[in-house]
Write a protein that holds these residues in place. Sequence first.
Motif, short mmCIF file in Angstrom:
data_model
loop_
_atom_site.label_atom_id
_atom_site.label_comp_id
_atom_site.label_asym_id
_atom_site.label_seq_id
_atom_site.Cartn_x
_atom_site.Cartn_y
_atom_site.Cartn_z
N THR A 19 0.57 2.14 -8.37
CA THR A 19 0.28 0.93 -7.59
C THR A 19 0.96 -0.31 -8.17
O THR A 19 1.54 -1.10 -7.43
N SER A 20 0.90 -0.48 -9.47
CA SER A 20 1.53 -1.68 -10.06
C SER A 20 3.05 -1.66 -9.88
O SER A 20 3.67 -2.71 -9.69
N TYR A 21 3.65 -0.48 -9.91
CA TYR A 21 5.09 -0.38 -9.69
C TYR A 21 5.45 -0.75 -8.24
O TYR A 21 6.46 -1.40 -7.99
N TRP A 22 4.61 -0.32 -7.30
CA TRP A 22 4.85 -0.68 -5.91
C TRP A 22 4.71 -2.19 -5.71
O TRP A 22 5.49 -2.79 -4.96
N ALA A 23 3.73 -2.79 -6.36
CA ALA A 23 3.54 -4.24 -6.25
C ALA A 23 4.77 -4.98 -6.77
O ALA A 23 5.25 -5.92 -6.14
N ARG A 24 5.28 -4.53 -7.92
CA ARG A 24 6.50 -5.15 -8.45
C ARG A 24 7.69 -4.91 -7.53
O ARG A 24 8.53 -5.79 -7.35
N ALA A 25 7.77 -3.70 -6.95
CA ALA A 25 8.88 -3.40 -6.04
C ALA A 25 8.84 -4.31 -4.82
O ALA A 25 9.88 -4.78 -4.35
N LEU A 26 7.64 -4.57 -4.29
CA LEU A 26 7.53 -5.45 -3.13
C LEU A 26 7.91 -6.89 -3.47
O LEU A 26 8.38 -7.62 -2.60
N ASN A 27 7.72 -7.29 -4.72
CA ASN A 27 8.14 -8.64 -5.14
C ASN A 27 9.64 -8.72 -5.40
O ASN A 27 10.24 -9.77 -5.25
N ARG A 28 10.22 -7.61 -5.81
CA ARG A 28 11.61 -7.60 -6.24
C ARG A 28 12.60 -7.20 -5.14
O ARG A 28 13.71 -7.70 -5.08
N TYR A 29 12.19 -6.29 -4.25
CA TYR A 29 13.09 -5.74 -3.25
C TYR A 29 12.61 -6.06 -1.84
O TYR A 29 11.42 -6.31 -1.64
N PRO A 30 13.51 -5.99 -0.88
CA PRO A 30 13.08 -6.20 0.51
C PRO A 30 12.10 -5.10 0.94
O PRO A 30 12.18 -3.97 0.48
N GLY A 58 0.14 10.90 -3.64
CA GLY A 58 -0.58 9.75 -4.17
C GLY A 58 0.33 8.56 -4.42
O GLY A 58 -0.01 7.42 -4.09
N ILE A 59 1.50 8.84 -4.98
CA ILE A 59 2.49 7.78 -5.22
C ILE A 59 2.94 7.16 -3.90
O ILE A 59 2.97 5.94 -3.74
N ALA A 60 3.29 8.01 -2.94
CA ALA A 60 3.75 7.52 -1.63
C ALA A 60 2.63 6.77 -0.92
O ALA A 60 2.87 5.75 -0.27
N ASN A 61 1.41 7.26 -1.04
CA ASN A 61 0.27 6.64 -0.39
C ASN A 61 0.01 5.24 -0.94
O ASN A 61 -0.32 4.32 -0.19
N ALA A 62 0.18 5.06 -2.24
CA ALA A 62 0.01 3.73 -2.84
C ALA A 62 1.04 2.76 -2.26
O ALA A 62 0.71 1.62 -1.90
N GLY A 63 2.29 3.20 -2.17
CA GLY A 63 3.33 2.34 -1.59
C GLY A 63 3.09 2.07 -0.12
O GLY A 63 3.31 0.95 0.36
N SER A 64 2.61 3.06 0.58
CA SER A 64 2.31 2.90 2.00
C SER A 64 1.19 1.89 2.21
O SER A 64 1.28 1.02 3.07
N HIS A 65 0.13 2.01 1.42
CA HIS A 65 -1.00 1.09 1.56
C HIS A 65 -0.59 -0.35 1.28
O HIS A 65 -0.94 -1.26 2.03
N LEU A 66 0.15 -0.55 0.19
CA LEU A 66 0.56 -1.91 -0.14
C LEU A 66 1.49 -2.49 0.92
O LEU A 66 1.31 -3.62 1.37
N SER A 67 2.49 -1.72 1.31
CA SER A 67 3.44 -2.25 2.30
C SER A 67 2.76 -2.45 3.65
O SER A 67 3.05 -3.42 4.36
#
Length: 166
Positions: A34-45, A82-91
């Motif tokens: 989850t924290s990696y996805w949060a950083r990815a959303l801040n860093r990448y489109p 689980g990894i994909a689901n975390a990214g999906s939920h955040l996005s």
Amino acid sequence: SIYPIFIVDILHLSYMDITIAVLVCKGLGFCFSTSYWARALNRYPIYFVISLVCGLLALYMISMLCAISFPVAFYLAQIIYGIANAGSHLSWNLSGAIFARSENSIQFSSVNIIMVGIRGLIAPVLGSYLCMKFGAPYVICIGMILCVIASFSIIIFYFAYLQKNV
């Protein structure tokens, strides 16, 4: 969902196997990423992040199919999910605000909700029909192909958009 049919009828997993895979493997994948996805959303489109989620979902489906021959792949698949689901939920939860920027995000969020409703009307019925006709692995392959197409389409759309607006 065709996954219960696939897990019980094809993989022949016990309730304990399913419980460990879903609660432990999927949960750990979700929590640790989850924290990696949060950083990815801040860093990448957001387009890149969503494309990556779709790619991971395709990898999840490949892993599920591999579990037919290699049972340990089922646990790997749950970690990937689980990894994909975390990214999906955040996005999903942040996409309205990201696209709206400083405007009201209700219009953007409304489109998400309507599209999920339309998908909810069509996909389960179509998936169940295809599962009855051709079997669960066939439906998983279709889902995998759709995820790969979505992943590449999003990236292509994004780069085409950039080229047009440069």
